[in-house]
Design a protein around this motif. Structure first.
Motif, PDB file in Angstrom:
ATOM      1  N   GLU A 187     -12.114 -19.028   3.998  1.00  0.00           N
ATOM      2  CA  GLU A 187     -12.412 -17.607   3.810  1.00  0.00           C
ATOM      3  C   GLU A 187     -11.139 -16.759   3.808  1.00  0.00           C
ATOM      4  O   GLU A 187     -10.979 -15.836   2.997  1.00  0.00           O
ATOM      5  N   ALA A 188     -10.225 -17.069   4.703  1.00  0.00           N
ATOM      6  CA  ALA A 188      -8.969 -16.318   4.781  1.00  0.00           C
ATOM      7  C   ALA A 188      -7.907 -16.841   3.820  1.00  0.00           C
ATOM      8  O   ALA A 188      -6.875 -16.190   3.623  1.00  0.00           O
ATOM      9  N   GLY A 189      -8.161 -18.030   3.243  1.00  0.00           N
ATOM     10  CA  GLY A 189      -7.185 -18.623   2.333  1.00  0.00           C
ATOM     11  C   GLY A 189      -5.980 -19.199   3.051  1.00  0.00           C
ATOM     12  O   GLY A 189      -4.863 -19.164   2.517  1.00  0.00           O
ATOM     13  N   HIS A 190      -6.199 -19.772   4.263  1.00  0.00           N
ATOM     14  CA  HIS A 190      -5.097 -20.271   5.075  1.00  0.00           C
ATOM     15  C   HIS A 190      -5.279 -21.735   5.444  1.00  0.00           C
ATOM     16  O   HIS A 190      -6.407 -22.226   5.563  1.00  0.00           O
ATOM     17  N   ILE A 191      -4.164 -22.406   5.671  1.00  0.00           N
ATOM     18  CA  ILE A 191      -4.127 -23.637   6.445  1.00  0.00           C
ATOM     19  C   ILE A 191      -3.350 -23.346   7.721  1.00  0.00           C
ATOM     20  O   ILE A 191      -2.412 -22.542   7.715  1.00  0.00           O
ATOM     21  N   CYS A 192      -3.764 -23.953   8.827  1.00  0.00           N
ATOM     22  CA  CYS A 192      -3.024 -23.866  10.092  1.00  0.00           C
ATOM     23  C   CYS A 192      -2.744 -25.281  10.555  1.00  0.00           C
ATOM     24  O   CYS A 192      -3.615 -26.158  10.442  1.00  0.00           O
ATOM     25  N   TRP A 193      -1.557 -25.515  11.066  1.00  0.00           N
ATOM     26  CA  TRP A 193      -1.220 -26.862  11.522  1.00  0.00           C
ATOM     27  C   TRP A 193      -0.361 -26.814  12.782  1.00  0.00           C
ATOM     28  O   TRP A 193       0.296 -25.825  13.070  1.00  0.00           O
ATOM     29  N   THR A 194      -0.411 -27.922  13.502  1.00  0.00           N
ATOM     30  CA  THR A 194       0.378 -28.067  14.723  1.00  0.00           C
ATOM     31  C   THR A 194       1.645 -28.849  14.435  1.00  0.00           C
ATOM     32  O   THR A 194       1.649 -29.781  13.625  1.00  0.00           O
ATOM     33  N   GLY A 245       0.630 -23.311   0.292  1.00  0.00           N
ATOM     34  CA  GLY A 245       1.843 -23.497   1.086  1.00  0.00           C
ATOM     35  C   GLY A 245       2.742 -22.278   1.152  1.00  0.00           C
ATOM     36  O   GLY A 245       3.736 -22.288   1.888  1.00  0.00           O
ATOM     37  N   SER A 246       2.417 -21.227   0.437  1.00  0.00           N
ATOM     38  CA  SER A 246       3.248 -20.018   0.453  1.00  0.00           C
ATOM     39  C   SER A 246       2.945 -19.152   1.671  1.00  0.00           C
ATOM     40  O   SER A 246       1.981 -19.412   2.407  1.00  0.00           O
ATOM     41  N   ASN A 247       3.760 -18.136   1.868  1.00  0.00           N
ATOM     42  CA  ASN A 247       3.576 -17.179   2.974  1.00  0.00           C
ATOM     43  C   ASN A 247       3.488 -17.878   4.329  1.00  0.00           C
ATOM     44  O   ASN A 247       2.638 -17.573   5.163  1.00  0.00           O
ATOM     45  N   ARG A 300     -10.792 -30.523  -1.877  1.00  0.00           N
ATOM     46  CA  ARG A 300      -9.415 -30.943  -1.652  1.00  0.00           C
ATOM     47  C   ARG A 300      -9.277 -31.483  -0.235  1.00  0.00           C
ATOM     48  O   ARG A 300      -9.962 -31.062   0.698  1.00  0.00           O
ATOM     49  N   LEU A 301      -8.332 -32.402  -0.084  1.00  0.00           N
ATOM     50  CA  LEU A 301      -7.905 -32.905   1.222  1.00  0.00           C
ATOM     51  C   LEU A 301      -6.510 -32.379   1.507  1.00  0.00           C
ATOM     52  O   LEU A 301      -5.654 -32.360   0.619  1.00  0.00           O
ATOM     53  N   PHE A 302      -6.306 -31.954   2.741  1.00  0.00           N
ATOM     54  CA  PHE A 302      -4.993 -31.527   3.208  1.00  0.00           C
ATOM     55  C   PHE A 302      -4.551 -32.524   4.260  1.00  0.00           C
ATOM     56  O   PHE A 302      -5.244 -32.721   5.270  1.00  0.00           O
ATOM     57  N   ILE A 326      -4.371 -30.368  11.460  1.00  0.00           N
ATOM     58  CA  ILE A 326      -4.475 -29.350  10.427  1.00  0.00           C
ATOM     59  C   ILE A 326      -5.924 -28.911  10.282  1.00  0.00           C
ATOM     60  O   ILE A 326      -6.851 -29.704  10.445  1.00  0.00           O
ATOM     61  N   VAL A 327      -6.100 -27.614   9.982  1.00  0.00           N
ATOM     62  CA  VAL A 327      -7.427 -27.058   9.750  1.00  0.00           C
ATOM     63  C   VAL A 327      -7.318 -26.057   8.613  1.00  0.00           C
ATOM     64  O   VAL A 327      -6.259 -25.456   8.387  1.00  0.00           O
ATOM     65  N   VAL A 328      -8.406 -25.888   7.861  1.00  0.00           N
ATOM     66  CA  VAL A 328      -8.429 -24.986   6.711  1.00  0.00           C
ATOM     67  C   VAL A 328      -9.385 -23.839   6.997  1.00  0.00           C
ATOM     68  O   VAL A 328     -10.539 -24.061   7.364  1.00  0.00           O
ATOM     69  N   ASP A 329      -8.902 -22.620   6.826  1.00  0.00           N
ATOM     70  CA  ASP A 329      -9.720 -21.419   6.892  1.00  0.00           C
ATOM     71  C   ASP A 329      -9.899 -20.944   5.458  1.00  0.00           C
ATOM     72  O   ASP A 329      -9.088 -20.184   4.931  1.00  0.00           O
TER      73      ASP A 329
END
Length: 304
Positions: free
Chosen positions: A54-61, A80-82, A15-17, A49-52
């Motif tokens: 293993e943790a099941g997260h996306i982080c973005w600025t 996109g939840s939580n 997937r691409l985010f 944006i970066v994808v983690d």
């Protein structure tokens, strides 16, 4: 040659985010452009944006409003939840590209008008400044001090970053320094900073192919050297970078999938491109998608 997957290895999907700046949203898309889903809305000028996985997260600025010093960093689950703010507004000025050092448990990002490289733990704690290229309003008006894109060389504990310069001025630079501040020095006076390339049109985001030791970057300046994707060996730096993709419309985001010999690129005109790492086989697989900024590639577990 790739090793055969274990029988119990979880099935994944590529997937691409992708961040859409003006609409303030995040999209999740298959690598061929199909199955586009908007997973986050209401972002404040998202850029990196970066994808983690293993943790099941996306982080973005979120850059916020540049003159208000109200940038922030958020995190959410892959769907996109939580959603959660991990660096509050004002904790960083105008954060741009963000990268993950999973082994060290750190997020790194460039802070444009803050004229800094910063990092924090994955939950946003222990906020640090590693590089400070200027300080105060007078320096802030000098765009050669603006930090935009970055990448880490974990093998040699080096960090690379761009300072883009004014639009199309040919004053863009890529720098390199040790990951840690030398003992007894500060982010503003550290002596280990080297210029990797200078006199570039307007370099933006970076990606490092660790396997082949190649640094890639987008350049949103004018042709012929701008509106491009460039690359250069970090061990045997050439006199001039190699241009591998041309005719972008203000190239911004770049993501590499080295095992499958491909890159993905976004531009500010709303196009998404794929190509091999040498630039061949280029394909514009989506266009008119809004003002696109950051992009991340990830292989995520398939939904059961």
């Amino acid at each position: 040659m790739k090793s055969a997957p274990h029988a119990d290895a979880p099935a994944t999907t590529a997937r691409l985010f992708v961040l859409e700046l003006n609409a303030g949203c995040i999209h999740s898309i298959n690598v061929d452009g199909s199955d586009k889903k908007t997973i986050v809305t209401g972002c404040r000028h998202p850029d990196g944006i970066v994808v983690d996985v293993e943790a099941g997260h996306i982080c973005w600025t979120n850059m916020g409003v540049p003159n208000l010093n109200d940038g922030s960093i958020e995190r959410a689950d892959l769907d996109g939840s939580n959603r959660k703010t991990i660096v509050a507004q004002g904790g960083t000025f105008t954060p741009k590209q963000i990268i993950l050092d999973k082994k060290a448990g750190k997020l790194y990002w460039c802070d444009r008008e803050g004229m800094r490289l910063m990092r924090a733990n994955l939950d946003g704690s222990r906020l640090e400044t590693l590089i400070e290229s200027g300080h105060g309003d007078a320096d802030r008006r000098d765009q050669t001090r603006w930090c935009v894109g970055l990448a880490i060389d974990p093998t040699h504990n080096k960090i690379y970053w761009t300072q883009k310069g004014p639009d199309n001025a040919g004053r863009g630079r890529i720098f390199c320094a040790n990951l840690e501040i030398p003992h007894g020095e500060t982010p503003a006076n550290r002596t280990d900073i080297e210029v990797f390339f200078d006199r570039l049109p307007e370099p933006i985001d970076l990606e490092l192919d660790v396997r082949n030791r190649m640094l890639y970057w987008t350049d949103r300046g004018d042709p012929p050297r701008g509106n491009t994707v460039n690359r250069a060996s970090i061990d045997n730096k050439p006199a001039e970078p190699e241009i591998v993709v041309t005719h972008l419309m203000e190239g911004i985001g770049i993501a590499l999938d080295v095992p499958n010999d491909r890159m993905f690129v976004t531009d500010f005109a709303g196009s998404m491109y794929s190509a091999r790492l040498d630039g061949s086989g280029e394909r514009n697989f989506l266009y008119a998608q809004g003002n696109l900024t950051g992009i991340a590639y990830a292989e995520i577990p398939k939904e059961k």
